[in-house]
Motif scaffolding. Structure first.
Motif, PDB file in Angstrom:
ATOM      1  N   THR A  51     -27.245 -25.957  42.762  1.00  0.00           N
ATOM      2  CA  THR A  51     -26.176 -26.951  42.752  1.00  0.00           C
ATOM      3  C   THR A  51     -26.065 -27.702  41.429  1.00  0.00           C
ATOM      4  OG1 THR A  51     -27.673 -28.548  43.813  1.00  0.00           O
ATOM      5  CG2 THR A  51     -26.173 -27.306  45.248  1.00  0.00           C
ATOM      6  N   PRO A  54     -24.639 -25.368  37.649  1.00  0.00           N
ATOM      7  CA  PRO A  54     -23.214 -25.306  37.272  1.00  0.00           C
ATOM      8  C   PRO A  54     -22.657 -26.659  36.820  1.00  0.00           C
ATOM      9  CG  PRO A  54     -23.569 -24.141  39.335  1.00  0.00           C
ATOM     10  CD  PRO A  54     -24.841 -24.865  39.011  1.00  0.00           C
ATOM     11  N   ILE A  55     -23.142 -27.731  37.433  1.00  0.00           N
ATOM     12  CA  ILE A  55     -22.688 -29.064  37.023  1.00  0.00           C
ATOM     13  C   ILE A  55     -23.171 -29.355  35.604  1.00  0.00           C
ATOM     14  CG2 ILE A  55     -22.940 -31.540  37.471  1.00  0.00           C
ATOM     15  CD1 ILE A  55     -23.059 -30.800  40.491  1.00  0.00           C
ATOM     16  N   SER A  58     -21.210 -27.376  33.122  1.00  0.00           N
ATOM     17  CA  SER A  58     -19.862 -27.957  33.007  1.00  0.00           C
ATOM     18  C   SER A  58     -19.869 -29.224  32.158  1.00  0.00           C
ATOM     19  CB  SER A  58     -19.296 -28.259  34.395  1.00  0.00           C
ATOM     20  OG  SER A  58     -19.138 -27.072  35.125  1.00  0.00           O
ATOM     21  N   PHE A  90     -14.241 -23.388  32.339  1.00  0.00           N
ATOM     22  CA  PHE A  90     -14.639 -24.222  33.475  1.00  0.00           C
ATOM     23  C   PHE A  90     -14.245 -23.566  34.798  1.00  0.00           C
ATOM     24  CE2 PHE A  90     -13.463 -27.422  36.660  1.00  0.00           C
ATOM     25  CZ  PHE A  90     -14.711 -27.973  36.891  1.00  0.00           C
ATOM     26  N   PHE A  91     -13.015 -23.088  34.895  1.00  0.00           N
ATOM     27  CA  PHE A  91     -12.586 -22.456  36.144  1.00  0.00           C
ATOM     28  C   PHE A  91     -13.327 -21.152  36.394  1.00  0.00           C
ATOM     29  CE2 PHE A  91      -8.703 -25.150  35.586  1.00  0.00           C
ATOM     30  CZ  PHE A  91      -8.953 -25.966  36.685  1.00  0.00           C
ATOM     31  N   THR A  94     -16.688 -22.242  37.897  1.00  0.00           N
ATOM     32  CA  THR A  94     -16.556 -22.653  39.293  1.00  0.00           C
ATOM     33  C   THR A  94     -16.290 -21.453  40.200  1.00  0.00           C
ATOM     34  OG1 THR A  94     -14.212 -23.212  38.980  1.00  0.00           O
ATOM     35  CG2 THR A  94     -15.810 -24.999  38.769  1.00  0.00           C
ATOM     36  N   TYR A  95     -15.525 -20.503  39.729  1.00  0.00           N
ATOM     37  CA  TYR A  95     -15.255 -19.301  40.520  1.00  0.00           C
ATOM     38  C   TYR A  95     -16.530 -18.485  40.730  1.00  0.00           C
ATOM     39  CZ  TYR A  95     -13.353 -14.801  41.924  1.00  0.00           C
ATOM     40  OH  TYR A  95     -13.104 -13.641  42.595  1.00  0.00           O
ATOM     41  N   PHE A  98     -19.011 -20.583  43.107  1.00  0.00           N
ATOM     42  CA  PHE A  98     -18.544 -21.054  44.410  1.00  0.00           C
ATOM     43  C   PHE A  98     -19.243 -20.395  45.602  1.00  0.00           C
ATOM     44  CE2 PHE A  98     -15.663 -20.643  48.041  1.00  0.00           C
ATOM     45  CZ  PHE A  98     -15.514 -21.982  48.370  1.00  0.00           C
ATOM     46  N   TYR A 149     -18.677 -28.879  46.109  1.00  0.00           N
ATOM     47  CA  TYR A 149     -18.417 -27.437  45.996  1.00  0.00           C
ATOM     48  C   TYR A 149     -17.396 -26.890  47.008  1.00  0.00           C
ATOM     49  CZ  TYR A 149     -21.929 -26.927  42.382  1.00  0.00           C
ATOM     50  OH  TYR A 149     -22.630 -27.016  41.215  1.00  0.00           O
TER      51      TYR A 149
END
Length: 151
Positions: A51, A54-55, A58, A90-91, A94-95, A98, A149
């Motif tokens: 968790t 990725p944060i 980013s 960034f997207f 997240t993809y 996820f 998320y």
């Protein structure tokens, strides 16, 4: 997860193949490279890594983009290109994150008792008692991460 949920016993070669393919399809890169061989991790530690990584990536990306925008503030075309590139990265992050992160988060709530013992253990890591204070804290953390998320 499907196999464990329904208690289906597939042949070992099929189980290994489907597990490997599932990690690729779900983009669970941590599952492909077993971190447990390098550093012993329990489920709670794995939840934190899945968790927070990725944060963290980013946030580093955001700082890089802000610095780049500040450096090129006079060139609106370059600023726009930087913003578009940063948003694309960034997207993509997240993809990619996820499915695997959401799965790990929801596994925090999957507990079961075994045999005559009424104690509830975490299905994914049977060394963790679901009624323990530490796991209750991680359940609260998982609820917070559900807001970050999957939602």
């Amino acid at each position: 997860e499907f196999q464990a949920t329904l208690n289906i016993n597939y042949p070992p070669i099929f189980s290994e193949f489907s597990s490997f393919m599932g990690k690729i399809v779900n983009l669970e890169f941590f599952g492909l490279v077993s971190l447990g061989c390098l550093v012993p991790l329990n489920f709670h530690e794995k939840l934190l890594i899945y968790t927070l990584l990725p944060i963290g990536v980013s946030v580093i990306l955001l700082l890089y983009c802000l610095a780049r925008i500040k450096m090129h503030s006079g060139d609106s075309a370059l600023v726009k290109k930087t913003i578009n590139g940063c948003c694309t990265i960034f997207f993509s992050i997240t993809y990619i994150a996820f499915a695997s992160v959401s799965t790990i988060i929801f596994l925090t709530f999957k507990c079961a008792s075994y045999g005559d013992d009424d104690t509830q253990y975490l299905v994914i890591d049977k060394s963790i008692k679901c009624d323990g204070n530490r796991h209750k804290m991680f359940k609260s953390y998982a609820i917070l991460m559900i807001l970050v998320y999957p939602v």
